[in-house]
Design a protein around this motif. Sequence first.
Motif, PDB file in Angstrom:
ATOM      1  N   HIS A 203       1.748   5.726  -3.440  1.00 17.50           N
ATOM      2  CA  HIS A 203       0.244   5.725  -3.096  1.00 17.50           C
ATOM      3  C   HIS A 203       0.163   6.656  -2.074  1.00 17.50           C
ATOM      4  O   HIS A 203       0.059   6.362  -0.938  1.00 17.50           O
ATOM      5  CB  HIS A 203      -0.127   4.181  -2.746  1.00 17.50           C
ATOM      6  N   TRP A 204       0.010   7.965  -2.656  1.00 16.51           N
ATOM      7  CA  TRP A 204      -0.094   9.043  -1.499  1.00 16.51           C
ATOM      8  C   TRP A 204      -1.151   8.932  -0.751  1.00 16.51           C
ATOM      9  O   TRP A 204      -1.297   9.139   0.617  1.00 16.51           O
ATOM     10  CB  TRP A 204       0.093  10.320  -2.360  1.00 16.51           C
ATOM     11  N   MET A 205      -2.399   8.980  -1.530  1.00 17.08           N
ATOM     12  CA  MET A 205      -3.847   9.173  -0.666  1.00 17.08           C
ATOM     13  C   MET A 205      -4.096   7.929  -0.214  1.00 17.08           C
ATOM     14  O   MET A 205      -4.406   7.747   1.412  1.00 17.08           O
ATOM     15  CB  MET A 205      -4.791   9.891  -1.625  1.00 17.08           C
ATOM     16  N   SER A 206      -4.306   6.804  -0.727  1.00 18.90           N
ATOM     17  CA  SER A 206      -4.676   5.453  -0.382  1.00 18.90           C
ATOM     18  C   SER A 206      -3.595   4.751   0.794  1.00 18.90           C
ATOM     19  O   SER A 206      -4.109   4.141   1.551  1.00 18.90           O
ATOM     20  CB  SER A 206      -4.973   4.605  -1.364  1.00 18.90           C
ATOM     21  N   GLY A 207      -2.310   5.295   0.491  1.00 21.19           N
ATOM     22  CA  GLY A 207      -1.475   4.355   1.294  1.00 21.19           C
ATOM     23  C   GLY A 207      -0.835   5.318   2.240  1.00 21.19           C
ATOM     24  O   GLY A 207      -0.944   5.279   3.560  1.00 21.19           O
ATOM     25  N   VAL A 208       0.265   6.326   1.833  1.00 24.69           N
ATOM     26  CA  VAL A 208       0.825   7.122   2.726  1.00 24.69           C
ATOM     27  C   VAL A 208       0.103   8.009   3.661  1.00 24.69           C
ATOM     28  O   VAL A 208       0.407   7.943   5.012  1.00 24.69           O
ATOM     29  CB  VAL A 208       1.908   8.062   1.822  1.00 24.69           C
ATOM     30  N   ILE A 209      -0.825   8.515   3.187  1.00 27.18           N
ATOM     31  CA  ILE A 209      -1.575   9.441   4.022  1.00 27.18           C
ATOM     32  C   ILE A 209      -3.021   8.613   4.655  1.00 27.18           C
ATOM     33  O   ILE A 209      -2.983   8.619   6.093  1.00 27.18           O
ATOM     34  CB  ILE A 209      -2.286  10.646   3.125  1.00 27.18           C
ATOM     35  N   GLY A 210      -3.487   7.829   4.051  1.00 26.01           N
ATOM     36  CA  GLY A 210      -4.712   7.051   4.651  1.00 26.01           C
ATOM     37  C   GLY A 210      -4.332   6.004   5.583  1.00 26.01           C
ATOM     38  O   GLY A 210      -5.111   5.926   6.887  1.00 26.01           O
TER      39      GLY A 210
ATOM     40  N   SER B 267       0.755  -1.214   0.050  1.00 19.61           N
ATOM     41  CA  SER B 267      -0.036   0.032   0.106  1.00 19.61           C
ATOM     42  C   SER B 267       0.890   1.227  -0.002  1.00 19.61           C
ATOM     43  O   SER B 267       0.128   2.344   0.058  1.00 19.61           O
ATOM     44  CB  SER B 267      -1.031   0.087   1.333  1.00 19.61           C
ATOM     45  N   ILE B 268       1.993   1.140   0.065  1.00 20.30           N
ATOM     46  CA  ILE B 268       2.799   2.488   0.270  1.00 20.30           C
ATOM     47  C   ILE B 268       3.457   2.812  -1.169  1.00 20.30           C
ATOM     48  O   ILE B 268       3.374   3.813  -1.621  1.00 20.30           O
ATOM     49  CB  ILE B 268       3.891   2.064   1.300  1.00 20.30           C
ATOM     50  N   ILE B 269       4.562   2.134  -1.788  1.00 18.49           N
ATOM     51  CA  ILE B 269       4.953   2.232  -3.098  1.00 18.49           C
ATOM     52  C   ILE B 269       5.005   1.059  -4.041  1.00 18.49           C
ATOM     53  O   ILE B 269       4.717   0.055  -3.533  1.00 18.49           O
ATOM     54  CB  ILE B 269       6.674   2.762  -2.953  1.00 18.49           C
ATOM     55  N   GLU B 270       5.072   1.239  -5.083  1.00 19.57           N
ATOM     56  CA  GLU B 270       5.164   0.422  -6.304  1.00 19.57           C
ATOM     57  C   GLU B 270       6.639   0.236  -6.891  1.00 19.57           C
ATOM     58  O   GLU B 270       6.554   1.222  -8.014  1.00 19.57           O
ATOM     59  CB  GLU B 270       3.826   0.205  -7.218  1.00 19.57           C
TER      60      GLU B 270
END
Length: 332
Positions: A125-132, A68-71
């Motif tokens: 994945h800024w919104m769904s991963g890092v932030i959310g 969920s963080i980076i790909e």
Amino acid sequence: MSLAIVITVVVVALLFDYTNGFHDAANAIASAVSTRALTPRVALAIAAIANLFGALLSTGVAVTIAASIIEPPSGARGLAVVLAALVGAIVWNFTTWYFGLPSSSSQALIGGLVGAGLASHSEIHWMSGVIGKVIVPMIISPVIGLVLGYSLMIIALWALRRANPHRVDRGFRIAQIFSATSLALGHGLQDAQKGMGIIVLALVTAGYQSDFVVPVWTMLLCATALAAGTYSGGRRIMRTIGRRIFPLRPVHGFVAEATASSVLYLTAFVVAAPISTTQVMTASVMGVGSTRRLRAVHWGVAREIGLAWVLTLPAAALIGAVAYPLALLLVP
């Protein structure tokens, strides 16, 4: 893809778990040692064993870290991203440990991933991963620890208002053995999974597996590394949490540990969010300390810790970004 590079990433991930253990061991045992419920060596042994078993209870946080963080790109460049992220987290862990600051190993790892991801132009994945799934839970969880610790301490003080102080201290020293063990179990549940997630991300990136299921051997290795790191110490940070923030009595230590444990279990089992054990425990100590009076908490120390928290993500990200071109030199 050279198996040697994957093995290197696994070894460095285990080193991260080891540093996580000695960096964060103080979270589980500082209050119990400060109130003399346990000796430091016995407390460390209990924390190490509890961390070992806690690491085997769930893999939800590991999947969040891996998926969920980076790909990162597949192949060698992707492994360089993972390796650089680990370097960023480990360097920051050593830095804050040296200065005795209880910063977040979780934030350091996320920061390293983001920094290496930006340097490699990986998809983040800024919104769904890092932030959310990272930043929002990391902001909310210490607030919950602070408020819940304060509230439970008020209830405990009211319930014990007519009790004999010496009997109360004696009883809660015994109770702290269980609450400290529970907190260490929660620490293993949360923090060992971060290393598991990184290893799974490396395996997927290298093409050795196609999904984000955590292999049993990964769980066992990460659990062992975290437990070994926990037993090796963390006395510098132990003094900060156990004495410098607020002079704890057994009842304060028990309530703070029970509060932090509850938050760790909730976030691991319900939302699978990688939160910081350090932040939650420190906030819980501040919450119980505030019930005496606001000035009882050493807010200057709290500001130092807060500064370390604020700096952790960008500092680890910067180190991860700088480490990425160096990591590229190690891959074919």
